[in-house]
Motif scaffolding. Sequence first.
Motif, PDB file in Angstrom:
ATOM      1  N   ALA A  40       2.971  -0.378   6.809  1.00 46.07           N
ATOM      2  CA  ALA A  40       2.947  -1.599   7.607  1.00 46.07           C
ATOM      3  C   ALA A  40       4.286  -1.757   8.312  1.00 46.07           C
ATOM      4  CB  ALA A  40       2.659  -2.797   6.714  1.00 46.07           C
ATOM      5  N   PRO A  41       4.335  -2.502   9.394  1.00 44.75           N
ATOM      6  CA  PRO A  41       5.600  -2.686  10.119  1.00 44.75           C
ATOM      7  C   PRO A  41       6.695  -3.234   9.208  1.00 44.75           C
ATOM      8  CG  PRO A  41       3.781  -3.501  11.420  1.00 44.75           C
ATOM      9  CD  PRO A  41       3.219  -3.173  10.070  1.00 44.75           C
ATOM     10  N   GLY A  42       7.845  -2.582   9.237  1.00 48.14           N
ATOM     11  CA  GLY A  42       8.979  -3.032   8.455  1.00 48.14           C
ATOM     12  C   GLY A  42       8.913  -2.694   6.983  1.00 48.14           C
ATOM     13  N   LYS A  86      -8.470  -7.277   4.174  1.00 46.83           N
ATOM     14  CA  LYS A  86      -7.613  -8.458   4.246  1.00 46.83           C
ATOM     15  C   LYS A  86      -6.549  -8.242   5.321  1.00 46.83           C
ATOM     16  CE  LYS A  86      -8.021  -8.930  -0.783  1.00 46.83           C
ATOM     17  NZ  LYS A  86      -7.263  -9.002  -2.060  1.00 46.83           N
ATOM     18  N   PRO A  87      -6.000  -9.312   5.869  1.00 49.84           N
ATOM     19  CA  PRO A  87      -4.930  -9.138   6.865  1.00 49.84           C
ATOM     20  C   PRO A  87      -3.772  -8.294   6.342  1.00 49.84           C
ATOM     21  CG  PRO A  87      -5.732 -11.382   6.919  1.00 49.84           C
ATOM     22  CD  PRO A  87      -6.414 -10.723   5.753  1.00 49.84           C
ATOM     23  N   GLU A  88      -3.495  -8.384   5.058  1.00 51.40           N
ATOM     24  CA  GLU A  88      -2.395  -7.589   4.496  1.00 51.40           C
ATOM     25  C   GLU A  88      -2.701  -6.106   4.406  1.00 51.40           C
ATOM     26  OE1 GLU A  88      -3.785 -10.348   3.200  1.00 51.40           O
ATOM     27  OE2 GLU A  88      -3.909 -10.234   0.995  1.00 51.40           O
ATOM     28  N   ASP A  89      -3.927  -5.716   4.717  1.00 50.93           N
ATOM     29  CA  ASP A  89      -4.265  -4.293   4.785  1.00 50.93           C
ATOM     30  C   ASP A  89      -3.880  -3.687   6.140  1.00 50.93           C
ATOM     31  OD1 ASP A  89      -7.286  -5.067   3.032  1.00 50.93           O
ATOM     32  OD2 ASP A  89      -5.492  -4.115   2.208  1.00 50.93           O
ATOM     33  N   THR A  90      -3.435  -4.523   7.056  1.00 42.89           N
ATOM     34  CA  THR A  90      -3.030  -4.045   8.375  1.00 42.89           C
ATOM     35  C   THR A  90      -1.870  -3.068   8.251  1.00 42.89           C
ATOM     36  OG1 THR A  90      -3.770  -6.046   9.511  1.00 42.89           O
ATOM     37  CG2 THR A  90      -2.063  -4.730  10.604  1.00 42.89           C
ATOM     38  N   ALA A  91      -2.054  -1.868   8.791  1.00 39.40           N
ATOM     39  CA  ALA A  91      -1.039  -0.808   8.678  1.00 39.40           C
ATOM     40  C   ALA A  91      -1.530   0.419   9.437  1.00 39.40           C
ATOM     41  CB  ALA A  91      -0.806  -0.442   7.215  1.00 39.40           C
ATOM     42  N   VAL A  92      -0.646   1.372   9.578  1.00 43.66           N
ATOM     43  CA  VAL A  92      -1.046   2.696  10.015  1.00 43.66           C
ATOM     44  C   VAL A  92      -1.403   3.500   8.766  1.00 43.66           C
ATOM     45  CG1 VAL A  92      -0.378   4.808  11.203  1.00 43.66           C
ATOM     46  CG2 VAL A  92       0.441   2.590  12.036  1.00 43.66           C
ATOM     47  N   TYR A  93      -2.579   4.077   8.762  1.00 47.59           N
ATOM     48  CA  TYR A  93      -3.061   4.829   7.616  1.00 47.59           C
ATOM     49  C   TYR A  93      -2.932   6.323   7.889  1.00 47.59           C
ATOM     50  CZ  TYR A  93      -4.834   0.628   5.397  1.00 47.59           C
ATOM     51  OH  TYR A  93      -4.923  -0.592   4.779  1.00 47.59           O
TER      52      TYR A  93
END
Length: 116
Positions: A40-42, A86-93
């Motif tokens: 995820a960013p950061g 969930k929104p917290e799953d947002t990331a580059v996989y």
Amino acid sequence: QVQLVESGGGLVQAGGSLRLSCAASGSISSINAMGWHRQAPGKERELVADMFSFGRTKYADSAKGRFTISRDNAKNTMYLQMNSLKPEDTAVYYCKWTTIYGTVYWGQGTQVTVSS
């Protein structure tokens, strides 16, 4: 050498599902383990799920009960089925394959964005 191509990422609403794919080519007979990581960013890249020889799997606590890692040997493709996103799953996989010699290969990454 192993080449990995990921697909299946995208934008989905919270509670939705996505299935990521990781198609492998090259010296795949030497593969010892495969898995999915995300960044995820950061944040640092983190494990999502691993699959080892004989189908043994390992999941991050955040993925347990919602994500499923699988493999289709005939297609040389690994999957990550993600449910109840969930929104917290947002990331580059990223998919990751490790050979029996310890060499690690990464895919190029696929973006998953979960809106609230």
